[in-house]
Design a protein around this motif. Structure first.
Motif, PDB file in Angstrom:
ATOM      1  N   ASP A  95       0.833  -1.205   0.000  1.00  0.00           N
ATOM      2  CA  ASP A  95       0.000   0.000   0.000  1.00  0.00           C
ATOM      3  C   ASP A  95       0.865   1.252   0.000  1.00  0.00           C
ATOM      4  O   ASP A  95       1.844   1.350   0.732  1.00  0.00           O
ATOM      5  CB  ASP A  95      -0.932   0.016   1.209  1.00  0.00           C
ATOM      6  N   GLY A  96       0.487   2.207  -0.833  1.00  0.00           N
ATOM      7  CA  GLY A  96       1.221   3.455  -0.929  1.00  0.00           C
ATOM      8  C   GLY A  96       2.489   3.350  -1.750  1.00  0.00           C
ATOM      9  O   GLY A  96       3.303   4.270  -1.775  1.00  0.00           O
ATOM     10  N   PHE A 116      -2.759   1.823  -4.021  1.00  0.00           N
ATOM     11  CA  PHE A 116      -3.298   1.169  -2.834  1.00  0.00           C
ATOM     12  C   PHE A 116      -4.198   0.031  -3.288  1.00  0.00           C
ATOM     13  O   PHE A 116      -4.776   0.085  -4.373  1.00  0.00           O
ATOM     14  CB  PHE A 116      -4.129   2.152  -1.987  1.00  0.00           C
ATOM     15  N   PHE A 117      -4.318  -0.997  -2.454  1.00  0.00           N
ATOM     16  CA  PHE A 117      -5.242  -2.101  -2.743  1.00  0.00           C
ATOM     17  C   PHE A 117      -6.351  -2.062  -1.712  1.00  0.00           C
ATOM     18  O   PHE A 117      -6.111  -2.220  -0.520  1.00  0.00           O
ATOM     19  CB  PHE A 117      -4.500  -3.440  -2.711  1.00  0.00           C
ATOM     20  N   LYS A 120     -11.410  -4.748   0.778  1.00  0.00           N
ATOM     21  CA  LYS A 120     -12.847  -4.874   1.039  1.00  0.00           C
ATOM     22  C   LYS A 120     -13.664  -4.776  -0.254  1.00  0.00           C
ATOM     23  O   LYS A 120     -14.646  -5.492  -0.426  1.00  0.00           O
ATOM     24  CB  LYS A 120     -13.285  -3.785   2.022  1.00  0.00           C
ATOM     25  N   ARG A 121     -13.252  -3.909  -1.171  1.00  0.00           N
ATOM     26  CA  ARG A 121     -13.993  -3.693  -2.411  1.00  0.00           C
ATOM     27  C   ARG A 121     -13.318  -4.339  -3.622  1.00  0.00           C
ATOM     28  O   ARG A 121     -13.768  -4.172  -4.743  1.00  0.00           O
ATOM     29  CB  ARG A 121     -14.177  -2.195  -2.640  1.00  0.00           C
ATOM     30  N   ASN A 122     -12.204  -5.035  -3.384  1.00  0.00           N
ATOM     31  CA  ASN A 122     -11.439  -5.702  -4.432  1.00  0.00           C
ATOM     32  C   ASN A 122     -11.115  -4.739  -5.575  1.00  0.00           C
ATOM     33  O   ASN A 122     -11.448  -4.974  -6.740  1.00  0.00           O
ATOM     34  CB  ASN A 122     -12.183  -6.933  -4.952  1.00  0.00           C
ATOM     35  N   ALA A 123     -10.476  -3.621  -5.213  1.00  0.00           N
ATOM     36  CA  ALA A 123     -10.169  -2.589  -6.196  1.00  0.00           C
ATOM     37  C   ALA A 123      -8.751  -2.056  -5.995  1.00  0.00           C
ATOM     38  O   ALA A 123      -8.228  -2.036  -4.880  1.00  0.00           O
ATOM     39  CB  ALA A 123     -11.164  -1.441  -6.077  1.00  0.00           C
ATOM     40  N   LEU A 124      -8.161  -1.623  -7.079  1.00  0.00           N
ATOM     41  CA  LEU A 124      -6.878  -0.932  -7.045  1.00  0.00           C
ATOM     42  C   LEU A 124      -7.164   0.566  -7.095  1.00  0.00           C
ATOM     43  O   LEU A 124      -7.981   1.017  -7.897  1.00  0.00           O
ATOM     44  CB  LEU A 124      -6.012  -1.329  -8.245  1.00  0.00           C
ATOM     45  N   VAL A 125      -6.497   1.335  -6.250  1.00  0.00           N
ATOM     46  CA  VAL A 125      -6.709   2.786  -6.161  1.00  0.00           C
ATOM     47  C   VAL A 125      -5.370   3.462  -6.456  1.00  0.00           C
ATOM     48  O   VAL A 125      -4.349   3.105  -5.865  1.00  0.00           O
ATOM     49  CB  VAL A 125      -7.217   3.188  -4.761  1.00  0.00           C
ATOM     50  N   TYR A 126      -5.408   4.422  -7.367  1.00  0.00           N
ATOM     51  CA  TYR A 126      -4.199   5.155  -7.753  1.00  0.00           C
ATOM     52  C   TYR A 126      -4.380   6.629  -7.407  1.00  0.00           C
ATOM     53  O   TYR A 126      -5.421   7.219  -7.701  1.00  0.00           O
ATOM     54  CB  TYR A 126      -3.926   5.012  -9.252  1.00  0.00           C
TER      55      TYR A 126
END
Length: 154
Positions: A95-96, A116-117, A120-126
């Motif tokens: 993460d990060g 970040f992963f 809980k929502r099974n998503a990748l966040v950029y």
């Protein structure tokens, strides 16, 4: 002087993460001398996640200083990441973790993208943001990709 030499030497040792491919650009301010101010659109693939491409738009300062690479670009940037194929992790994600970094001034300012992963929502966040050695900027943009099965018919 020793500090300056140390900073320069440290910059040379930074690992190159990912190079962006320029997709296009538009002029925003005409300059009589040197290149115009622009908004540049670039693409890069996540180095640890196959099947993900991020598109980044950012301001690029023109003029004489911009043409010589001496200008400081503005902190504003926008990001959109998309699933472009089956998603597969090639290494363990942290993460990060920084996935992209680009210099936006001669020495002290850079724009970077971190991942970040969201389990809980099974998503990748950029997240894209700009930082500076002395004072960073709170301006940022975020995008997310739900991890979904990929069909060959898409």
């Amino acid at each position: 002087m020793k500090l300056w030499k140390g900073v320069c030497a440290g910059l040379l040792l930074l690992p190159a993460l990912v190079r962006a491919e320029e997709i296009g650009e538009v002029s925003t301010v005409f300059k009589w001398v040197g290149p115009n101010d622009k908004i540049v659109v670039e693409a890069f693939d996540d180095p640890k996640v196959e099947g993900v491409t991020c598109y980044l738009s950012r301001a690029k300062t023109g003029g004489v200083k911009g043409g010589l690479g001496l200008a400081e670009d503005r902190a504003e940037a926008s990001i959109a990441c998309r699933q472009v194929g089956p998603i597969r992790f090639t290494e363990e994600l942290k993460d990060g973790e920084e996935v992209f970094k680009q210099r936006t001034s001669l020495v002290f300012k850079s724009m970077q993208v971190v991942r970040f992963f969201d389990k809980k929502r099974n998503a990748l966040v950029y997240l894209v943001y700009s930082d500076r050695v002395i004072e960073g900027s709170p301006q940022n943009a975020v995008t997310a990709i739900p991890i979904m099965p990929w069909s060959a018919k898409q």
